[in-house]
Structures are given as C-alpha cells and as structure tokens.
Design an enzyme around this catalytic site. Structure first.
Site, PDB file in Angstrom:
ATOM      1  N   HIS A 187      62.408  62.705  28.251  1.00 38.78           N
ATOM      2  CA  HIS A 187      61.397  62.022  29.070  1.00 38.78           C
ATOM      3  C   HIS A 187      61.326  62.635  30.461  1.00 38.78           C
ATOM      4  CE1 HIS A 187      58.697  58.674  29.912  1.00 38.78           C
ATOM      5  NE2 HIS A 187      59.335  58.466  31.050  1.00 38.78           N
TER       6      HIS A 187
ATOM      7  N   ASP B  54      63.189  61.818  33.522  1.00 39.07           N
ATOM      8  CA  ASP B  54      62.129  60.944  34.021  1.00 39.07           C
ATOM      9  C   ASP B  54      61.506  61.415  35.337  1.00 39.07           C
ATOM     10  OD1 ASP B  54      60.439  58.848  34.480  1.00 39.07           O
ATOM     11  OD2 ASP B  54      61.893  57.264  34.252  1.00 39.07           O
TER      12      ASP B  54
ATOM     13  N   HIS C   2      63.311  53.570  28.319  1.00 37.28           N
ATOM     14  CA  HIS C   2      64.009  52.571  29.148  1.00 37.28           C
ATOM     15  C   HIS C   2      64.548  51.405  28.302  1.00 37.28           C
ATOM     16  CE1 HIS C   2      62.597  54.940  32.444  1.00 37.28           C
ATOM     17  NE2 HIS C   2      61.337  54.594  32.273  1.00 37.28           N
TER      18      HIS C   2
ATOM     19  N   HIS D 258      58.446  63.368  33.866  1.00 40.33           N
ATOM     20  CA  HIS D 258      57.148  63.471  34.553  1.00 40.33           C
ATOM     21  C   HIS D 258      57.369  64.602  35.547  1.00 40.33           C
ATOM     22  CE1 HIS D 258      56.273  59.501  32.906  1.00 40.33           C
ATOM     23  NE2 HIS D 258      57.381  59.061  33.441  1.00 40.33           N
TER      24      HIS D 258
ATOM     25  N   TYR E 282      50.488  62.281  32.244  1.00 42.45           N
ATOM     26  CA  TYR E 282      49.315  61.398  32.405  1.00 42.45           C
ATOM     27  C   TYR E 282      48.392  61.767  33.559  1.00 42.45           C
ATOM     28  CZ  TYR E 282      52.483  59.023  35.736  1.00 42.45           C
ATOM     29  OH  TYR E 282      53.350  58.727  36.757  1.00 42.45           O
TER      30      TYR E 282
ATOM     31  N   HIS F 142      56.743  53.576  27.450  1.00 42.00           N
ATOM     32  CA  HIS F 142      57.640  52.915  28.416  1.00 42.00           C
ATOM     33  C   HIS F 142      57.699  51.443  28.042  1.00 42.00           C
ATOM     34  CE1 HIS F 142      56.090  55.936  31.618  1.00 42.00           C
ATOM     35  NE2 HIS F 142      57.378  56.180  31.515  1.00 42.00           N
TER      36      HIS F 142
ATOM     37  N   ARG G  45      51.622  47.480  29.451  1.00 47.08           N
ATOM     38  CA  ARG G  45      50.753  47.113  30.578  1.00 47.08           C
ATOM     39  C   ARG G  45      49.444  47.883  30.533  1.00 47.08           C
ATOM     40  NH1 ARG G  45      53.391  49.647  34.649  1.00 47.08           N
ATOM     41  NH2 ARG G  45      55.424  49.962  33.708  1.00 47.08           N
TER      42      ARG G  45
HETATM   43  C1  NGQ Z   1      55.476  56.649  35.398  1.00 41.16           C
HETATM   44  N1  NGQ Z   1      57.708  55.849  35.826  1.00 41.16           N
HETATM   45  O1  NGQ Z   1      54.624  56.585  34.523  1.00 41.16           O
HETATM   46  O2  NGQ Z   1      55.661  57.660  36.072  1.00 41.16           O
HETATM   47  C2  NGQ Z   1      56.367  55.444  35.610  1.00 41.16           C
HETATM   48  C3  NGQ Z   1      55.857  54.664  36.779  1.00 41.16           C
HETATM   49  C4  NGQ Z   1      54.489  52.821  35.753  1.00 41.16           C
HETATM   50  C5  NGQ Z   1      58.701  55.067  35.426  1.00 41.16           C
HETATM   51  N2  NGQ Z   1      58.407  54.018  34.752  1.00 41.16           N
HETATM   52  C6  NGQ Z   1      54.504  54.094  36.562  1.00 41.16           C
HETATM   53  N3  NGQ Z   1      59.951  55.348  35.705  1.00 41.16           N
HETATM   54  O3  NGQ Z   1      55.418  52.567  34.981  1.00 41.16           O
HETATM   55  O4  NGQ Z   1      53.537  52.096  35.900  1.00 41.16           O
HETATM   56 ZN    ZN Z   2      58.541  57.532  32.672  1.00 41.24          ZN
END
Ligand code: NGQ
Ligand code: ZN
Length: 451
Positions: free
Chosen positions: A55, A319, A268, A57, A120, A231, A209
C-alpha cells in the site's frame, strides 16, 4: 547466465548454506546448495526474497515531514488530510513522476521489490480532465519503469465525501469518477502497464466513505480475478459514521455486503471487534497494515496478535511514505503489540524467531494481495532478491533466523546490499543505480512545489 553465490539463502523451505543461484533472465533457473563457489560467480553473504509493499500513495512522499507542526486546534487524521489535499492540489504530471520515482528508489533501497500503488490523483489541477484519462497513471507507470520496481497498479474509484453518497469536496475534485468513466480509466490502465514486466492491475474502491453500495459492487465486478483493495476502519470517526449510516461497523458491513475473499486487501482494518477479526480471517482476505503511517496519523493499533492467532493473513505497506523502511514497518508492527499487551515476542510461535514470523507472513500476505502470490525463493520463481551485508555491527556473527531478527530489530535498516527485481540488479552497495538522477529531478520538483 548470471550465477550468484551466497553463504546463506532463505528458500521457501528454510535456510540453506553455500548456494549457487543460476539466474536465467527474470527467473531462478536452478539452486545448488552445499557447494563451493566457481570462478565468475558473483559473491554475496546472505540472500532473502524481496518484500511486497502492498500500500503506497507515492505522491505523499513529497510532503513527508511537512505536517508535523501542531495546529491551533487538536491535530488529527482529518487536519493532516487537509494539508495533504493542499499539497496534492498543485501537482503536475511531471511532479508526480519525479516524486513517485524518488519514493520507488527508496523502497527498492529498503528491500521492497513490488509496490501496490493505490493511485487516486487522476485529474488535472482544479479537477479539469486530461485528454487521456490515464495521464497520471502513465506517470506512475513511468516511475516504476524508470526505477525497476514491479508495479501492482490499483487505480482508485472515488466518488463521494462520506457515507450515504455525499457530494465530494473541492479538495477531492482531482479524484472523482463515476462508474462509466472509471471503466474507461481501467481499460487505459491495462494498456499503459502492458509494457511493464510483471505488472498487475487491480481495482480500488477508496473506502466505504467514498463509494455507494451500488458503485462498490460495480467496481468489484469489473476485473473478476484481480486484487481488490479498500481502506477500511482506520479511524474511530469512520466507525461512528458507518454505524450511524448503516447500523453496522465498517468491516462487518463490508463482509455482509460484498463477497470478500482472497482477492481482497482490507487496508488498515484498525478498529475491529472479536467477531470481525475472526470473520476477516475466515474470508481469506489479507489485512494491509501500514504501522509507520498508522502511528504517524494516530490511527490506533490493529489487534495483530488476535488476528494471527485466528489464522488471519497480513502484509505491510508504506502508505503515506512518511519514512520508507522495511525494517521500520515490521519492527513497529511487533512493537505496537508489545506496547499494548505488555508482553514480548507476540507475532510468532514458541521457540521460533519473531523476525522470521513477521517476514514470512508479510511476504505471503503481500504477494497474495498484490496478485503476485509466488514470493519465496525456489527454482522457477521470479528472481526477486535482496542481499544483506554483515558489515553492520549488529549483523556480525549472526546466521539463519538471527540475521532477520537483527536486521529488523537491531539496525536502522542499512544492511541491504543488492536488490534484484525480475533478475535485474537495481540496487548495488545499498544504492539504486539511478539514485542521483532521480534525486536531482525530485529536487527540481520540490523547489517548484515549495515555491
Ligand atoms: C489517502 N490515507 O487516501 O491517502 C488516505 C487519506 C482518506 C490514509 N487513509 C484520505 N492513510 O482516507 O480519506
Ligand atoms: Zn492509504
């Protein structure tokens, strides 16, 4: 044919001594053990398999260390996310490629051989559409090609701000798709990575979400046998909002409403109750743990000991890439369990090395989650190798399992000597072959983004 001679080799069945590995292109053609080296063999001390990083980004590497100042009100995951969105809002395709290449160099230098890029940042600044929907994906693929890391591309489907299909915020404008435009993106993704050796494409509904139940089902159907990453249950807030929306906790909702199986990686899964722990283990899904980022963001502690005892599978990821370290992720995973339970040697079995248990589990969980399940060293397998040096003081007089324990728990990670991905040596004496040029391009990018 290249032949590597190593004093110690970690194979799928355990340690073997004095081995000659015959590399035939991308594969291990033959392994001989208890033999003497021959003239022309390339000599190493210890060789183990590379670790999958399930994972990442990549773009977030560029803001590492820039969200560590306390704000006016309490800082949390959501205030970090605002900072991250602001950073992402100004990034051009060229910037993305330079930052991703820097992150991938650091991953390879740490001993990772494959990255699951949960990508993304799809659209242009302000959410304007590129002529090619895979413009940004192409930059991720170029960074992987340039650095030689194997890529499992996980293009993200993102449509809503929160549960119940809420309208996305301005900060999310660069992420947004509907089911039809996502299907087109996915098609282009497969074309874009077609020339990258050993690449895999999966699907990634961002989180419960960001998708509605109907969208989730549609996305999961698009590539029937490919990895599915999501996630889930990272923050307590998210658990509360999911309960308010559906009456169920996020992991429970997912297991009740999607056919979760071994294709799935639940990233997670921090906040789970006993029933959820057992149900994930039974489903065959992998849990994607990112201990360094989870600590950095104040997520909480995943009950890894209970999950492992239930037969659950996990892998590790970097991450947010706030600090790219293989030994750091695995040691922190164990240490968070020790801190919360007040005991030592938690992951692993009586009489066996904890480091080895962590390494082996993360290897098989990570490989499975990234659609590259063959991760061990055996004849016929991909030549994805890390050689370790015993020059570090903490590695002196270590052999077998103690090498892994000392690497993970007793060094800062600086014992990686060489790394091969699909038989190509990308790291030598701990340095990526393009380290300097990638760093210089990264510096130019950061100067523009920080101006
Ligand atoms: C992300 N990162 O997509 O980069 C997410 C934050 C979210 C982590 N969850 C954004 N660690 O979850 O809305
Ligand atoms: Zn992430």
């Amino acid at each position: 044919m290249t032949v590597l001679y190593t004093e110690q080799l970690l194979t799928t069945t355990g340690w073997v001594q004095s081995s000659r590995l015959h590399l035939d292109g991308a594969r291990i053609a033959k392994i001989e053990s208890d033999v003497a080296p021959k003239v022309g063999d390339e000599r190493h001390q210890v060789i183990v398999p590379t670790m999958p990083n399930l994972h990442s980004h990549a773009f977030q590497r560029g803001m590492a260390g820039l969200a560590e100042t306390r704000g006016r009100s309490e800082d949390n995951f959501w205030s970090w996310r605002d900072t991250m969105y602001r950073f992402a809002s100004r990034m051009s395709p060229e910037h993305l490629q330079a930052i991703a290449a820097q992150a991938y160099v650091e991953m390879l230098e740490a001993g990772f051989g494959r990255v699951g890029e949960f990508h993304y940042l799809h659209h242009d600044i302000g959410g304007r559409r590129f002529g090619d929907p895979a413009e940004m994906v192409g930059r991720i693929a170029a960074a992987a090609g340039e650095t030689g890391i194997a890529l499992t591309l996980l293009p993200v489907f993102y449509a809503h701000a929160s549960f119940g299909g809420q309208t996305p915020s301005e900060g999310q404008a660069r992420f947004i798709h509907d089911v039809e435009s996502y299907a087109r993106l996915l098609e282009r993704c497969r074309e874009v990575v077609a020339t990258l050796p050993a690449s895999v494409v999966g699907v990634a509904p961002h989180s419960l979400r960001a998708v509605t139940p109907g969208e989730l089902a549609a996305v999961v159907r698009m590539l029937p046998d490919a990895p599915v990453h999501i996630h889930i249950a990272e923050q307590q807030n998210e658990v509360r909002d999911c309960l308010a929306w559906s009456g169920l906790r996020p992991v429970r909702w997912l297991l009740d409403n999607a056919a979760v199986d071994s294709r799935w990686c639940l990233v997670h899964a921090t906040h789970v109750d006993t029933g959820e722990i057992e149900a994930i283990a039974r489903s065959g899904a992998t849990v994607g743990l990112c201990p360094v980022t989870e600590a950095n963001l104040g997520d909480g502690i995943f009950p890894a000991a209970d999950f492992a005892a239930a037969g659950g599978q996990f892998g590790i990821g970097t991450d947010s890439n706030v600090c790219i370290s293989l030994s750091g992720e695995l040691s922190l995973l164990e240490y968070t369990q020790r801190l919360s339970l007040g005991i030592r040697n938690v992951i692993g079995l009586e009489g066996h090395s904890t480091g080895m248990a962590l390494y082996r589990r993360a290897l098989s969980g990570g490989g499975r989650a990234l659609g590259a399940p063959q991760t061990g060293l055996i004849e016929g397998a991909a030549a994805d190798l890390v050689s370790l040096s015993r020059r570090e003081p903490a590695m002196i007089c270590r052999s077998g399992d103690a090498l892994i324990d000392s690497w993970l728990f007793a060094t800062g990670g600086g014992v990686v000597d060489c790394v091969w991905v699909s038989g190509v040596k990308q790291i030598e004496r701990g340095r990526h072959r393009s380290r300097d040029s990638v760093r210089d391009a990264y510096e130019r990018t950061m100067q523009e983004l920080c101006a």
